[in-house]
Design a protein around this motif. Structure first.
Motif, PDB file in Angstrom:
ATOM      1  N   SER A  87       0.830  -1.549   0.185  1.00  9.38           N
ATOM      2  CA  SER A  87       0.001   0.043  -0.224  1.00  9.38           C
ATOM      3  C   SER A  87       0.691   1.550   0.347  1.00  9.38           C
ATOM      4  O   SER A  87       2.030   0.984   0.493  1.00  9.38           O
ATOM      5  CB  SER A  87      -0.945   0.095   1.381  1.00  9.38           C
ATOM      6  N   PRO A  88       0.247   2.543  -0.444  1.00  9.85           N
ATOM      7  CA  PRO A  88       1.089   3.791  -0.835  1.00  9.85           C
ATOM      8  C   PRO A  88       1.858   3.877   0.652  1.00  9.85           C
ATOM      9  O   PRO A  88       0.705   4.176   1.754  1.00  9.85           O
ATOM     10  CB  PRO A  88       0.186   4.355  -1.033  1.00  9.85           C
ATOM     11  N   PHE A 119       5.813  14.799  -9.552  1.00 11.05           N
ATOM     12  CA  PHE A 119       5.783  14.161  -9.134  1.00 11.05           C
ATOM     13  C   PHE A 119       4.206  14.911  -8.938  1.00 11.05           C
ATOM     14  O   PHE A 119       4.358  16.239  -8.839  1.00 11.05           O
ATOM     15  CB  PHE A 119       6.998  14.937  -7.559  1.00 11.05           C
ATOM     16  N   VAL A 120       3.156  14.737  -7.990  1.00 10.35           N
ATOM     17  CA  VAL A 120       2.531  15.396  -7.599  1.00 10.35           C
ATOM     18  C   VAL A 120       1.564  14.533  -6.593  1.00 10.35           C
ATOM     19  O   VAL A 120       1.462  13.368  -5.929  1.00 10.35           O
ATOM     20  CB  VAL A 120       1.439  14.978  -8.618  1.00 10.35           C
ATOM     21  N   PRO A 121       0.989  15.261  -6.061  1.00  7.88           N
ATOM     22  CA  PRO A 121       0.344  14.673  -4.561  1.00  7.88           C
ATOM     23  C   PRO A 121      -1.159  13.724  -4.716  1.00  7.88           C
ATOM     24  O   PRO A 121      -1.512  15.412  -5.767  1.00  7.88           O
ATOM     25  CB  PRO A 121      -0.132  16.118  -3.534  1.00  7.88           C
ATOM     26  N   VAL A 122      -1.567  13.248  -4.485  1.00  8.26           N
ATOM     27  CA  VAL A 122      -2.536  11.867  -4.438  1.00  8.26           C
ATOM     28  C   VAL A 122      -3.593  12.236  -3.489  1.00  8.26           C
ATOM     29  O   VAL A 122      -2.699  11.637  -1.953  1.00  8.26           O
ATOM     30  CB  VAL A 122      -2.248  11.421  -5.515  1.00  8.26           C
ATOM     31  N   MET A 123      -4.465  12.714  -2.872  1.00  8.38           N
ATOM     32  CA  MET A 123      -5.736  11.836  -2.004  1.00  8.38           C
ATOM     33  C   MET A 123      -6.384  10.691  -1.738  1.00  8.38           C
ATOM     34  O   MET A 123      -7.249  10.364  -2.964  1.00  8.38           O
ATOM     35  CB  MET A 123      -6.435  13.052  -1.675  1.00  8.38           C
ATOM     36  N   ASP A 126      -6.371   6.094   2.367  1.00  3.85           N
ATOM     37  CA  ASP A 126      -5.585   6.049   3.708  1.00  3.85           C
ATOM     38  C   ASP A 126      -5.083   7.669   4.185  1.00  3.85           C
ATOM     39  O   ASP A 126      -3.631   7.041   4.476  1.00  3.85           O
ATOM     40  CB  ASP A 126      -4.959   4.530   3.352  1.00  3.85           C
ATOM     41  N   GLY A 127      -4.946   8.619   3.492  1.00  6.81           N
ATOM     42  CA  GLY A 127      -4.800  10.033   3.010  1.00  6.81           C
ATOM     43  C   GLY A 127      -3.454   9.933   2.079  1.00  6.81           C
ATOM     44  O   GLY A 127      -3.714  10.076   0.517  1.00  6.81           O
ATOM     45  N   LEU A 128      -3.282  11.103   2.498  1.00  4.22           N
ATOM     46  CA  LEU A 128      -2.079  12.047   1.226  1.00  4.22           C
ATOM     47  C   LEU A 128      -0.321  11.071   0.441  1.00  4.22           C
ATOM     48  O   LEU A 128      -0.209  10.765   1.356  1.00  4.22           O
ATOM     49  CB  LEU A 128      -1.552  12.919   1.592  1.00  4.22           C
TER      50      LEU A 128
END
Length: 543
Positions: A87-88, A119-123, A126-128
């Protein structure tokens, strides 16, 4: 205020260290496995190195395992516990904000190709988390055109480039045929170099030991190939040399090389042949190989001779990580046997005989202290290597030497043009670049002046003072790149000008405590058995 479940791991920092992606972790990492993986966890690349002192996880993007570059796609940092589901790994909000500054471009082959990381943030539930997209890109000057050769923009050069590719393909076919019809019986050994001639250093030490043990008569069939291919500027001549080399390498069970070998960029080695890199240098400061990935002159991430290395012989345990980075291979392939050329390097009888013969040949040097000036080259490649001697104040050096010192210059072997020394400096400033083995010169050297060169490795064993002439320190670090910085790791005083060098010699200010630390860190294997270890564990111990 941000809170977290201490039973989970979270990424608190993310940064690049050249080719390493480093993630600072917080939380309980006991029993947790980490990997770079795709979205569905079908492609998994384990991240093995975690430093509990710094809390950082390290991933080498040029070697995902088995000397393979990370492939195109979207990737995630994932974890699992006790063999469970991948899992991430969540990231902190602060890391999410910094992702916009993490994008990275590694150019190679001039500016024809690039490896691009974004790079990009992803929601997620389980969170960010963060996504890392890797893309292999080809330069395209015309947006209306797609796949075409970019190395040579003009038709004539493009035709020559395609012809060279065709001939390289023919050479590879010849190698494959000759290799597969030649039985491999574990007896044929080739020692070769495409940049050094004649045989010297680690290869000579290995050859001498094989002969001393009588293995060349009883068991092994030795072959040798020492041609300075990299100095030839004619592609057709190089191809002719490689055609002959294809037949020679095709017959071998073991091939030992001591430097970058372009031949193996173009020929896929028979899996029954073992390629061993016995790198000509110890360890210096300038970055080489994949340690300078993305800079001018960087090796191709996929098509490179380093990727075919089965074993690399390194000086000690401390250097395994250095050369795993340099060659882009797994750490387990870097064998800390020690450097073969150092097996009998400090033998008292050998040193005494050399000193006697040296001063017999150079009687005017007797009784004078020798300052050996041996910097590395400047320029992006072997063909363009040079050193800007105009940065030295020759008048001050000449006056300083007087009747006590000799200022002896030993150029890097890549530099072909001789040093231009005004005749008025004769008797005190001497070009000794023609002498073949710098390590032997260390027997009579009192003070070494160098910069980013690996010659510090052998010289440090003499426990004699060193100075580092870094007139271009910032420029060199930015353009070439370093494994380690001079300011922090140089085993001697770092100087920026001729005046500082001469003042340090006059006052004896060599900062020798730095030398003691360097020796402790880099010489954990000096038992004098490196050649025997290579012979016994690689050549004679094959299945």
């Amino acid at each position: 205020m941000e809170t977290m479940d201490q039973s989970k791991v979270i990424v608190r920092s993310l940064r690049w260290d050249n080719i390493y992606l480093k993630a600072g972790l917080e939380g309980n990492t006991q029993g947790v496995e980490f990997a770079i993986a795709d979205k569905k966890s079908r492609r998994i690349f384990p991240v093995d190195y975690y430093d509990p002192e710094t809390g950082e996880l390290t991933f080498n993007i040029t070697n995902t395992g088995g000397a393979k570059m990370l492939s195109n796609g979207v990737w995630y940092l994932k974890s699992r516990v006790d063999g469970g589901e991948w899992s991430p790994v969540p990231i902190s909000v602060d890391v999410g904000y910094c992702l916009k500054d993490m994008d990275k471009v590694y150019r190679y082959a001039g500016t024809c190709y690039a490896c691009v990381f974004t790079f990009v943030p992803v929601m997620e539930q389980d969170g960010l988390i963060f996504e890392m997209t890797f893309t292999y890109m080809v330069r395209n000057d015309d947006v209306r055109r797609r796949k075409f050769r970019v190395e040579a923009p003009r038709f004539g050069k493009r035709f020559v480039k395609k012809l060279i590719y065709f001939l390289e393909g023919i050479i590879n076919i010849i190698y494959q045929i000759a290799s597969h019809v030649t039985p491999k019986n574990g007896t044929r050994v080739l020692l070769m170099s495409e940049s050094r001639c004649p045989i010297n250093g680690n290869l000579k030490a290995l050859d001498d030991r094989i002969r001393a043990r009588g293995l060349d008569r009883k068991r092994l069939k030795m072959s040798y190939w020492f041609v300075k291919t990299l100095e030839d500027d004619s592609n057709l001549k190089i191809l002719w040399v490689w055609l002959r080399l294809a037949f020679i390498t095709a017959r071998q069970d073991f091939i030992f090389v001591d430097d970058y070998s372009t031949f193996f960029n173009n020929v896929k080695l028979n899996p029954r042949t073992t390629l061993v890199q016995v790198w000509h240098a110890g360890v210096g400061f300038k970055a080489v190989g994949y340690a300078r990935f993305g800079k001018k002159g960087t090796p191709n991430p996929w098509r490179c001779c380093y990727r075919q290395i089965d074993y690399a012989i390194v000086g000690g345990e401390f250097l395994r990580d250095v050369y795993a980075e340099v060659f882009g291979i797994d750490r387990g392939k870097c064998l800390p046997y020690g450097l073969m050329r150092l097996d009998n390097y400090l033998d008292a009888k050998k040193v005494a005989v050399f000193r006697r013969d040296f001063y017999d040949a150079n009687p005017d040097w007797q009784g004078r202290r020798i300052i050996l000036f041996a910097p590395t080259f400047r320029g992006p490649s072997q063909r363009t290597a040079y050193y800007p001697y105009e940065v030295l104040d020759w008048d001050r050096i000449y006056d300083f030497c007087g009747d006590e010192y000799l200022f002896v210059i030993k150029q890097h072997p890549f530099i072909l043009n001789p040093v231009e020394i005004d005749p008025k400096y004769s008797g005190r400033i001497i070009d000794f670049s023609g002498y073949p083995d710098i390590n032997e010169l260390f027997y009579v050297t009192d003070i070494l002046i160098t910069d980013y060169s690996s010659n510090i490795y052998e010289f440090s064993l003499h426990h004699k003072p060193m100075l580092f002439f870094a007139f271009d320190k910032e420029e060199y670090e930015l353009m070439r790149g370093l494994h380690r910085t001079l300011d922090r790791h140089a085993p001697g005083k770092v100087c920026r000008t001729t005046s500082e060098l001469l003042e340090a010699i006059r006052t004896g200010d060599f900062e020798t405590e730095r030398l003691d630390r360097f020796v402790r860190e880099n010489f954990d294997n000096t038992d004098g058995l490196a050649s025997d270890k290579v012979i016994d564990n690689i050549i004679l111990n094959q299945k």
